[in-house]
Design a protein around this motif. Sequence first.
Motif, PDB file in Angstrom:
ATOM      1  N   PRO A 224     -33.732  46.296 -34.116  1.00 30.41           N
ATOM      2  CA  PRO A 224     -35.183  46.288 -33.956  1.00 30.41           C
ATOM      3  C   PRO A 224     -35.823  47.569 -34.503  1.00 30.41           C
ATOM      4  O   PRO A 224     -35.137  48.565 -34.712  1.00 30.41           O
ATOM      5  CB  PRO A 224     -35.357  46.198 -32.438  1.00 30.41           C
ATOM      6  CG  PRO A 224     -34.144  46.898 -31.895  1.00 30.41           C
ATOM      7  CD  PRO A 224     -33.028  46.527 -32.836  1.00 30.41           C
ATOM      8  N   MET A 225     -37.137  47.516 -34.713  1.00 34.82           N
ATOM      9  CA  MET A 225     -37.864  48.724 -35.093  1.00 34.82           C
ATOM     10  C   MET A 225     -37.880  49.673 -33.899  1.00 34.82           C
ATOM     11  O   MET A 225     -38.199  49.273 -32.779  1.00 34.82           O
ATOM     12  CB  MET A 225     -39.300  48.372 -35.500  1.00 34.82           C
ATOM     13  CG  MET A 225     -40.149  49.586 -35.858  1.00 34.82           C
ATOM     14  SD  MET A 225     -41.889  49.158 -36.141  1.00 34.82           S
ATOM     15  CE  MET A 225     -41.776  48.363 -37.731  1.00 34.82           C
ATOM     16  N   LEU A 226     -37.534  50.923 -34.134  1.00 31.65           N
ATOM     17  CA  LEU A 226     -37.521  51.919 -33.062  1.00 31.65           C
ATOM     18  C   LEU A 226     -38.769  52.788 -33.153  1.00 31.65           C
ATOM     19  O   LEU A 226     -39.052  53.371 -34.204  1.00 31.65           O
ATOM     20  CB  LEU A 226     -36.268  52.786 -33.159  1.00 31.65           C
ATOM     21  CG  LEU A 226     -34.925  52.045 -33.074  1.00 31.65           C
ATOM     22  CD1 LEU A 226     -33.765  53.035 -33.177  1.00 31.65           C
ATOM     23  CD2 LEU A 226     -34.831  51.232 -31.789  1.00 31.65           C
ATOM     24  N   VAL A 227     -39.521  52.848 -32.071  1.00 31.09           N
ATOM     25  CA  VAL A 227     -40.745  53.651 -32.004  1.00 31.09           C
ATOM     26  C   VAL A 227     -40.597  54.642 -30.858  1.00 31.09           C
ATOM     27  O   VAL A 227     -40.352  54.250 -29.711  1.00 31.09           O
ATOM     28  CB  VAL A 227     -41.988  52.766 -31.781  1.00 31.09           C
ATOM     29  CG1 VAL A 227     -43.238  53.630 -31.628  1.00 31.09           C
ATOM     30  CG2 VAL A 227     -42.160  51.787 -32.934  1.00 31.09           C
ATOM     31  N   ARG A 228     -40.735  55.897 -31.180  1.00 29.23           N
ATOM     32  CA  ARG A 228     -40.602  56.925 -30.149  1.00 29.23           C
ATOM     33  C   ARG A 228     -41.716  56.807 -29.116  1.00 29.23           C
ATOM     34  O   ARG A 228     -42.869  56.572 -29.459  1.00 29.23           O
ATOM     35  CB  ARG A 228     -40.620  58.316 -30.790  1.00 29.23           C
ATOM     36  CG  ARG A 228     -39.426  58.570 -31.697  1.00 29.23           C
ATOM     37  CD  ARG A 228     -39.515  59.919 -32.397  1.00 29.23           C
ATOM     38  NE  ARG A 228     -38.385  60.117 -33.305  1.00 29.23           N
ATOM     39  CZ  ARG A 228     -38.227  61.185 -34.082  1.00 29.23           C
ATOM     40  NH1 ARG A 228     -39.149  62.148 -34.068  1.00 29.23           N
ATOM     41  NH2 ARG A 228     -37.174  61.288 -34.870  1.00 29.23           N
ATOM     42  N   ARG A 229     -41.360  57.004 -27.864  1.00 24.97           N
ATOM     43  CA  ARG A 229     -42.336  56.925 -26.779  1.00 24.97           C
ATOM     44  C   ARG A 229     -43.233  58.162 -26.760  1.00 24.97           C
ATOM     45  O   ARG A 229     -42.840  59.245 -27.197  1.00 24.97           O
ATOM     46  CB  ARG A 229     -41.620  56.823 -25.423  1.00 24.97           C
ATOM     47  CG  ARG A 229     -40.770  55.584 -25.244  1.00 24.97           C
ATOM     48  CD  ARG A 229     -39.991  55.662 -23.935  1.00 24.97           C
ATOM     49  NE  ARG A 229     -38.988  54.615 -23.869  1.00 24.97           N
ATOM     50  CZ  ARG A 229     -39.160  53.445 -23.253  1.00 24.97           C
ATOM     51  NH1 ARG A 229     -40.309  53.194 -22.643  1.00 24.97           N
ATOM     52  NH2 ARG A 229     -38.195  52.549 -23.239  1.00 24.97           N
ATOM     53  N   THR A 230     -44.435  57.981 -26.221  1.00 23.44           N
ATOM     54  CA  THR A 230     -45.311  59.124 -25.978  1.00 23.44           C
ATOM     55  C   THR A 230     -44.636  60.081 -25.007  1.00 23.44           C
ATOM     56  O   THR A 230     -44.060  59.660 -24.003  1.00 23.44           O
ATOM     57  CB  THR A 230     -46.647  58.666 -25.381  1.00 23.44           C
ATOM     58  OG1 THR A 230     -47.262  57.720 -26.260  1.00 23.44           O
ATOM     59  CG2 THR A 230     -47.589  59.845 -25.180  1.00 23.44           C
ATOM     60  N   ARG A 231     -44.704  61.352 -25.322  1.00 20.11           N
ATOM     61  CA  ARG A 231     -44.147  62.357 -24.420  1.00 20.11           C
ATOM     62  C   ARG A 231     -44.861  62.287 -23.075  1.00 20.11           C
ATOM     63  O   ARG A 231     -46.087  62.369 -23.007  1.00 20.11           O
ATOM     64  CB  ARG A 231     -44.336  63.748 -25.035  1.00 20.11           C
ATOM     65  CG  ARG A 231     -43.717  64.894 -24.245  1.00 20.11           C
ATOM     66  CD  ARG A 231     -43.903  66.189 -25.021  1.00 20.11           C
ATOM     67  NE  ARG A 231     -45.308  66.549 -25.107  1.00 20.11           N
ATOM     68  CZ  ARG A 231     -45.917  67.416 -24.294  1.00 20.11           C
ATOM     69  NH1 ARG A 231     -45.239  68.006 -23.330  1.00 20.11           N
ATOM     70  NH2 ARG A 231     -47.192  67.704 -24.449  1.00 20.11           N
TER      71      ARG A 231
ATOM     72  N   PRO B 143     -36.132  55.392 -27.417  1.00 17.86           N
ATOM     73  CA  PRO B 143     -37.257  54.796 -28.141  1.00 17.86           C
ATOM     74  C   PRO B 143     -37.517  53.365 -27.692  1.00 17.86           C
ATOM     75  O   PRO B 143     -36.615  52.673 -27.189  1.00 17.86           O
ATOM     76  CB  PRO B 143     -36.793  54.836 -29.598  1.00 17.86           C
ATOM     77  CG  PRO B 143     -35.308  54.816 -29.520  1.00 17.86           C
ATOM     78  CD  PRO B 143     -34.958  55.599 -28.287  1.00 17.86           C
ATOM     79  N   LEU B 144     -38.743  52.937 -27.875  1.00 22.07           N
ATOM     80  CA  LEU B 144     -39.089  51.542 -27.633  1.00 22.07           C
ATOM     81  C   LEU B 144     -38.491  50.686 -28.750  1.00 22.07           C
ATOM     82  O   LEU B 144     -38.529  51.072 -29.927  1.00 22.07           O
ATOM     83  CB  LEU B 144     -40.605  51.373 -27.596  1.00 22.07           C
ATOM     84  CG  LEU B 144     -41.309  51.996 -26.388  1.00 22.07           C
ATOM     85  CD1 LEU B 144     -42.791  52.203 -26.674  1.00 22.07           C
ATOM     86  CD2 LEU B 144     -41.116  51.125 -25.155  1.00 22.07           C
ATOM     87  N   GLU B 145     -37.959  49.547 -28.384  1.00 22.31           N
ATOM     88  CA  GLU B 145     -37.339  48.640 -29.354  1.00 22.31           C
ATOM     89  C   GLU B 145     -38.285  47.476 -29.620  1.00 22.31           C
ATOM     90  O   GLU B 145     -38.483  46.607 -28.772  1.00 22.31           O
ATOM     91  CB  GLU B 145     -35.994  48.144 -28.825  1.00 22.31           C
ATOM     92  CG  GLU B 145     -34.989  49.270 -28.623  1.00 22.31           C
ATOM     93  CD  GLU B 145     -33.620  48.753 -28.192  1.00 22.31           C
ATOM     94  OE1 GLU B 145     -33.472  47.517 -27.997  1.00 22.31           O
ATOM     95  OE2 GLU B 145     -32.704  49.579 -28.059  1.00 22.31           O
ATOM     96  N   VAL B 146     -38.876  47.480 -30.801  1.00 23.36           N
ATOM     97  CA  VAL B 146     -39.865  46.469 -31.164  1.00 23.36           C
ATOM     98  C   VAL B 146     -39.163  45.330 -31.900  1.00 23.36           C
ATOM     99  O   VAL B 146     -38.543  45.552 -32.946  1.00 23.36           O
ATOM    100  CB  VAL B 146     -40.962  47.080 -32.061  1.00 23.36           C
ATOM    101  CG1 VAL B 146     -41.969  46.012 -32.477  1.00 23.36           C
ATOM    102  CG2 VAL B 146     -41.660  48.232 -31.335  1.00 23.36           C
ATOM    103  N   PRO B 147     -39.245  44.102 -31.382  1.00 24.26           N
ATOM    104  CA  PRO B 147     -38.562  42.986 -32.045  1.00 24.26           C
ATOM    105  C   PRO B 147     -39.205  42.651 -33.384  1.00 24.26           C
ATOM    106  O   PRO B 147     -40.411  42.835 -33.576  1.00 24.26           O
ATOM    107  CB  PRO B 147     -38.723  41.841 -31.045  1.00 24.26           C
ATOM    108  CG  PRO B 147     -39.932  42.199 -30.238  1.00 24.26           C
ATOM    109  CD  PRO B 147     -39.952  43.691 -30.157  1.00 24.26           C
ATOM    110  N   LEU B 148     -38.386  42.162 -34.299  1.00 28.87           N
ATOM    111  CA  LEU B 148     -38.849  41.792 -35.633  1.00 28.87           C
ATOM    112  C   LEU B 148     -38.637  40.304 -35.867  1.00 28.87           C
ATOM    113  O   LEU B 148     -37.681  39.704 -35.361  1.00 28.87           O
ATOM    114  CB  LEU B 148     -38.099  42.584 -36.707  1.00 28.87           C
ATOM    115  CG  LEU B 148     -38.149  44.111 -36.620  1.00 28.87           C
ATOM    116  CD1 LEU B 148     -37.398  44.725 -37.798  1.00 28.87           C
ATOM    117  CD2 LEU B 148     -39.582  44.621 -36.585  1.00 28.87           C
TER     118      LEU B 148
ATOM    119  N   LEU C  39     -44.450  44.400 -25.035  1.00 32.38           N
ATOM    120  CA  LEU C  39     -44.042  43.997 -26.381  1.00 32.38           C
ATOM    121  C   LEU C  39     -44.496  42.585 -26.732  1.00 32.38           C
ATOM    122  O   LEU C  39     -43.982  41.979 -27.675  1.00 32.38           O
ATOM    123  CB  LEU C  39     -42.524  44.114 -26.516  1.00 32.38           C
ATOM    124  CG  LEU C  39     -41.965  45.525 -26.309  1.00 32.38           C
ATOM    125  CD1 LEU C  39     -40.447  45.515 -26.343  1.00 32.38           C
ATOM    126  CD2 LEU C  39     -42.514  46.487 -27.358  1.00 32.38           C
ATOM    127  N   ALA C  40     -45.468  42.061 -25.999  1.00 31.20           N
ATOM    128  CA  ALA C  40     -45.922  40.692 -26.248  1.00 31.20           C
ATOM    129  C   ALA C  40     -47.431  40.664 -26.520  1.00 31.20           C
ATOM    130  O   ALA C  40     -48.207  41.165 -25.713  1.00 31.20           O
ATOM    131  CB  ALA C  40     -45.585  39.810 -25.046  1.00 31.20           C
TER     132      ALA C  40
END
Length: 587
Positions: free
Chosen positions: A162-169, A147-152, A97-98
Amino acid sequence: MTPAPRPRREWHDLPFPLALWEIRRQRELLRAHNLHDTHGAGGERPRRPSPELLPHRSYDGSGYDPDDLDMGRAGTRFDRNCALPQTFPEAERDGLLAPAPREVSRRLLSRDAGFRPARTLNLLAAAWIQFQNHGWFSHGDNEVDRPLEVPLAPDDDWPQCPMLVRRTRPDPLAHTGTGRPPTYENTVTHWWDGSQVYGSTEERCRALRTGEGGKLAVVDGRLPDERRAGLSGIDATGFNDNYWVGLSLLHTLFAKEHNAICDRIASCHPTWDDERLFHTARLVNAAVMAKIHTVEWTPAVIDQPVTRAAMHVNWYGVLPARLRRRMRRFGRGEALFGIPGSPTRHHAAPYSMTEEFVTSYRLHPLIRDEYEIRSHRTGALIERTGFEPLQALATRKAVDHWGFADLFYSFGSMHPGAITLHNHPDCLRDLARVSGERVDLGTVDVLRDRERGVPRYTAFRAALHRPPVRTFEELTGGDVRLAAELREVYDGRLERVDTMVGMYAEPKPRGFAFSDTAFRVFVLMASRRLKSDRFFTSDYRPEVYTPEGLEWIDRTSMRDVLLRHHPELAPALEGVRNPFAPWAGPR
């Protein structure tokens, strides 16, 4: 004092013959060192020979190779172009996330200075590559849980923090043994087989067919409406995720082309049943698409004399058409007659699509935010619209409203976006999916490469044998302002620049719509899609395709397909050298 060695000249700076030789040299280097098999991560089936080699493409992509039944089958793994030790994802807290993917999207991808057109292309070129991609790769539905939690940033107006992005299956088979990176499954066939039109399972394919004359269901010039729950408004076709008008045009066009091929073959073989007609027409239709991509779409997108020649040689060889048609193929090489009809060869690894190939085809800047629908008869503006009324469940309504002829003309006369930074469409940076999920595809694009272990730009570039860049200014080709933006976002660490960002930032060879780094993956995989497929190599012959089928392929171009099914477009295409370049106005 020994003088410093002169830097190696790039292929596009060389004279024509040397440039062509250098591209060939690069391809052989990549074939030897950039095909890496992920077999061995655990849980996979043992490799086993195919019990028989069918004279047609299978529904799920199995049975193409005599020694490996599952090679290229839907449900098998993506392989890699980078060495496996380079493909471990970074730790979630420290690296994944960086810098924050959302900040990369906001500060480097957003179309904040307005739309930048790719003036040598039309919008059909953008729709075409998505159409092809859907036949090559899909990671399937993403995981809903964890889900991945993307900082804003504090000033970010995204509605969820945070923005939630579903992980790749994850790969459903792999348990990833010690020292092995994670693997992922391709849910469609890996082959260039038209699976976006036909599907990747027998059940799906049969649901799209009429059961008579080998034909696909086309009713009143349209594909049927999708019957699966919640998807009415989208065409029923082989693969219809992320659907929009651009895809509807091409899916419908090549369903019609399939049916026209059926008519031609049936006229020569009146005793053939539905199944044999279908499979033979599919072979021909898939080859027509592959040929169009090789000798028309690709030269439009990488438009230099040397690349146009290289793609022509890939398909046709160096012999003139008149001589080639009169001569029987001899020898095992590709130079004289092209790859079709040459011996099958997989080179350093069994055939599959790769994660790095997926990365190289992240081309969302091609999509526009605003569209002008024009009359194919007069060129007059009918209506302006945004992307939302053209996509997802609104797709069929849009096609009904404007009609195929005006939509094809409009797509032929509009430019797509240039593949560069600060040109990612706003409509895709705040997109409501059919599932109800709201996403910023700019953020998702950055995050997916990190999540799937695609090396960052400088390492990716090195893995493809490109000379290193040592400063941000060198990366941007001397664009000081852009270099400063990259330096700020990546905290001065050149090695942290994301691969997609670096490829968008680097200067492109003259005539190229995408980067030279992406071109290296293309050089490897474009030939491989043909060379590994026995239906383009050892079984590209009249006994399999029929003489009429091979003649159809040889004599069909994108212009022919368009005019066969939409003759009313002839005035707009008059004088147009390549149908993926901007069309002339109606006369």
